[in-house]
Design an enzyme around this catalytic site. Structure first.
Site, PDB file in Angstrom:
ATOM      1  N   LYS A  59     -13.328  -0.553   5.816  1.00 43.47           N
ATOM      2  CA  LYS A  59     -13.911  -1.396   4.773  1.00 43.47           C
ATOM      3  C   LYS A  59     -14.885  -2.408   5.372  1.00 43.47           C
ATOM      4  O   LYS A  59     -16.005  -2.546   4.900  1.00 43.47           O
ATOM      5  CB  LYS A  59     -12.809  -2.140   4.007  1.00 43.47           C
ATOM      6  CG  LYS A  59     -12.227  -1.378   2.861  1.00 43.47           C
ATOM      7  CD  LYS A  59     -11.326  -0.226   3.272  1.00 43.47           C
ATOM      8  CE  LYS A  59     -10.043  -0.696   3.905  1.00 43.47           C
ATOM      9  NZ  LYS A  59      -9.144   0.428   4.264  1.00 43.47           N
ATOM     10  N   ASP A  97      -0.799  -5.592   9.109  1.00 43.65           N
ATOM     11  CA  ASP A  97      -1.721  -4.502   8.813  1.00 43.65           C
ATOM     12  C   ASP A  97      -2.999  -5.120   8.249  1.00 43.65           C
ATOM     13  O   ASP A  97      -3.064  -5.504   7.082  1.00 43.65           O
ATOM     14  CB  ASP A  97      -1.091  -3.537   7.789  1.00 43.65           C
ATOM     15  CG  ASP A  97      -2.022  -2.384   7.478  1.00 43.65           C
ATOM     16  OD1 ASP A  97      -3.060  -2.264   8.164  1.00 43.65           O
ATOM     17  OD2 ASP A  97      -1.725  -1.607   6.553  1.00 43.65           O
ATOM     18  N   TRP A 101       0.868  -1.194   0.000  1.00 43.72           N
ATOM     19  CA  TRP A 101       0.000   0.000   0.000  1.00 43.72           C
ATOM     20  C   TRP A 101       0.898   1.236   0.000  1.00 43.72           C
ATOM     21  O   TRP A 101       1.817   1.319   0.825  1.00 43.72           O
ATOM     22  CB  TRP A 101      -0.884  -0.042   1.245  1.00 43.72           C
ATOM     23  CG  TRP A 101      -1.796   1.135   1.435  1.00 43.72           C
ATOM     24  CD1 TRP A 101      -2.594   1.711   0.493  1.00 43.72           C
ATOM     25  CD2 TRP A 101      -2.016   1.857   2.655  1.00 43.72           C
ATOM     26  NE1 TRP A 101      -3.302   2.744   1.066  1.00 43.72           N
ATOM     27  CE2 TRP A 101      -2.968   2.858   2.388  1.00 43.72           C
ATOM     28  CE3 TRP A 101      -1.511   1.754   3.958  1.00 43.72           C
ATOM     29  CZ2 TRP A 101      -3.422   3.753   3.358  1.00 43.72           C
ATOM     30  CZ3 TRP A 101      -1.964   2.630   4.922  1.00 43.72           C
ATOM     31  CH2 TRP A 101      -2.907   3.618   4.622  1.00 43.72           C
TER      32      TRP A 101
HETATM   33  N1  PLA Z   1      -3.650  -0.517   5.243  1.00 44.02           N
HETATM   34  C1  PLA Z   1      -3.911  -0.940   4.005  1.00 44.02           C
HETATM   35  C2  PLA Z   1      -3.180  -2.130   3.477  1.00 44.02           C
HETATM   36  C3  PLA Z   1      -4.858  -0.252   3.211  1.00 44.02           C
HETATM   37  O1  PLA Z   1      -5.097  -0.674   1.963  1.00 44.02           O
HETATM   38  C4  PLA Z   1      -5.524   0.868   3.735  1.00 44.02           C
HETATM   39  C5  PLA Z   1      -6.524   1.630   2.927  1.00 44.02           C
HETATM   40  C6  PLA Z   1      -5.207   1.240   5.054  1.00 44.02           C
HETATM   41  C7  PLA Z   1      -4.268   0.533   5.780  1.00 44.02           C
HETATM   42  C8  PLA Z   1      -5.829   2.433   5.713  1.00 44.02           C
HETATM   43  O2  PLA Z   1      -7.139   2.280   5.961  1.00 44.02           O
HETATM   44  P1  PLA Z   1      -7.969   3.315   6.800  1.00 44.02           P
HETATM   45  O3  PLA Z   1      -8.896   3.972   5.866  1.00 44.02           O
HETATM   46  O4  PLA Z   1      -8.644   2.454   7.796  1.00 44.02           O
HETATM   47  O5  PLA Z   1      -7.034   4.271   7.439  1.00 44.02           O
HETATM   48  N2  PLA Z   1      -6.335   1.665   1.550  1.00 44.02           N
HETATM   49  C9  PLA Z   1      -7.334   2.256   0.648  1.00 44.02           C
HETATM   50  C10 PLA Z   1      -7.671   3.686   0.991  1.00 44.02           C
HETATM   51  C11 PLA Z   1      -8.630   1.467   0.725  1.00 44.02           C
HETATM   52  C12 PLA Z   1      -6.539   4.663   1.068  1.00 44.02           C
HETATM   53  O6  PLA Z   1      -5.492   4.527   0.441  1.00 44.02           O
HETATM   54  O7  PLA Z   1      -6.743   5.643   1.807  1.00 44.02           O
HETATM   55  C13 PLA Z   1      -6.773   2.122  -0.781  1.00 44.02           C
HETATM   56  O8  PLA Z   1      -7.463   2.529  -1.716  1.00 44.02           O
HETATM   57  O9  PLA Z   1      -5.667   1.577  -0.921  1.00 44.02           O
END
Ligand code: PLA
Length: 427
Positions: A262, A226, A145
């Site tokens: 989510k 995570d 991520w």
């Molecule tokens: N960890 C991972 C692996 C994630 O994909 C995301 C969210 C988070 C943590 C953080 O989630 P939160 O909203 O609870 O703080 N990733 C998303 C959203 C869904 C983003 O990037 O903000 C994504 O589109 O990758």
């Protein structure tokens, strides 16, 4: 002292005027690079086309593309009026990670704190890591991520990567992953996605997790999980926590970030939990107090409404079972759209292999589309996704899956030609 941070123009300005309002305090501040995920949403919003599709951010949508408020959340809303204090959110969250009957829970060996969703939980942990292991690094899967890089960078923890995804086979490069674990200095910190890896949708098998856990024992590494998508890989909350349970069985000390963004559709509420598994309840109390102190200086305390919702759902057996059903409904819808997208591409006669769409799990499909193809999808078809070709499957609906398949077929035509030529040469 601030002098050296000023641009030449700003220095001139501060010499020639006496008003402090004209001093160039911020002249040296350049715009930050666009966020790879939020930047997609911005481009999508700016596009006036009625056909546009946002497959960027991983936000769950129903089959009409609408954001969803889960029924368990609606019912919890009605129940929380008048509730004031939160005691059980952390306790119930920890049970979701380690299992409701786990000894860890009974013995109070977990230092858990509320966090500002998954991001906040990671940030708290990164800060905690810096304070108590200032010389350490963090190993991320390659890729991971995108925000993991920012979070640990801001906590001043240098990052390293370990092999994870093999773009040729579009699957896990397990041998290279194990080599990296073995070759890392003893007692290193590793970040894992326990299920529904973002962005690849590729997870280790149960057997592979067992091997990883075994090697972690040998090397004395620290696993930080995570967990942002519990339930989204298999539709089953316990199954999606299996990796963590394996590490638990092997008696590792573990860190875990949880997000309800989510799994309960509570993006805007920012509800999450950070837990660190300790040797005993005394150590857990010490660690909890340190994390609470870090949080206190960062943002005081988290907003209470979302925490009450989560606490109410997790501690009411009826609401909890309704939630479990709704998680499965969401996971199943995404899985069905994977099948339809792949079938549509195959029906169009694409000569490329699209098996990975259905082999991968969770919110995202790591399509293999190139940055050029992603750009064409945006410019010619108004379809938006991150540059690495990650498709948020939650944005795929019965209404848009045909259009999406056609567009992908169009932008991959030249690749299909190359594949045909290579195939005829090898025959
Ligand atoms: N960890 C991972 C692996 C994630 O994909 C995301 C969210 C988070 C943590 C953080 O989630 P939160 O909203 O609870 O703080 N990733 C998303 C959203 C869904 C983003 O990037 O903000 C994504 O589109 O990758």
């Amino acid at each position: 002292m601030y002098w050296r941070y000023l641009t030449r123009a700003a220095r001139r300005c501060s010499v020639h005027t006496t008003s402090s309002r004209t001093v160039g305090w911020w002249d040296h501040v350049a715009p930050a690079a666009k966020d790879p995920i939020n930047g997609v949403t911005e481009a999508f919003l700016a596009d006036p086309s009625p056909f546009k599709i946002n497959l960027g951010v991983g936000a769950y949508r129903d089959d009409k593309g609408r954001p969803v408020v889960l029924q368990c959340v609606r019912e919890a809303e009605a129940k929380i009026a008048g509730s004031e204090f939160l005691t059980k959110m952390v306790e119930e969250s920890v049970k979701l990670v380690y299992g409701k009957d786990s000894d860890v829970v009974k013995e109070g060996r977990s230092a858990g704190v509320q966090a500002l969703s998954g991001t906040g939980a990671c940030r708290l942990f990164a800060e905690f890591q810096r304070r108590f292991h200032p010389e350490s690094h963090i190993y991320f899967p390659d890729p991971t991520w995108s925000n993991h890089h920012n979070i640990w960078r801001d906590a001043q923890i240098p990052e390293r990567t370990y092999h994870y995804y093999d773009p040729d086979s579009k699957s896990l490069d397990f041998a290279a992953l194990m080599d990296d674990i073995k070759n890392a200095p003893d007692s290193s910190f590793f970040l894992f996605h326990p299920s529904a890896h973002n962005p690849t949708g590729v997870d280790p098998t149960e057997e592979q997790w067992r091997e990883i856990s075994y090697q972690f024992k040998v090397k004395g590494h620290f696993p930080f999980f995570d967990m942002a998508y519990q339930g989204f890989a298999s539709g089953d909350l316990d199954k999606d926590a299996q990796a963590i349970r394996i590490f638990l069985e092997d008696e590792h000390l573990i860190g875990c970030a949880q997000s309800y963004a989510k799994s309960m559709g509570l993006y805007g509420h920012r509800v999450g939990c950070l837990s660190i598994l300790c040797v005993d309840s005394k150590q857990a109390a010490a660690i909890r107090s340190q994390i609470q102190q870090i949080a206190r200086a960062m943002y005081g305390s988290p907003p209470v409404h979302g925490i009450l919702l989560v606490e109410t759902i997790l501690s009411d057996p009826n609401l909890k079972s309704l939630w479990i059903d709704e998680v499965k409904i969401m996971a199943d819808r995404i899985q069905r759209k994977r099948t339809t997208l792949r079938q549509n591409l195959e029906k169009l006669g694409s000569s490329l292999n699209w098996e990975h769409i259905t082999n991968q799990l969770g919110m995202f499909c790591f399509s293999g589309l190139t940055p050029y193809q992603v750009d064409r999808l945006a410019k010619e078809f108004h379809i938006y996704m991150t540059q690495d070709g990650r498709i948020s499957m939650a944005g795929v609906t019965t209404g848009n899956v045909n259009y999406l398949a056609n567009a992908i077929h169009e932008v991959t035509r030249s690749e299909q030609e190359t594949a045909k030529i290579l195939c005829s040469i090898s025959v």
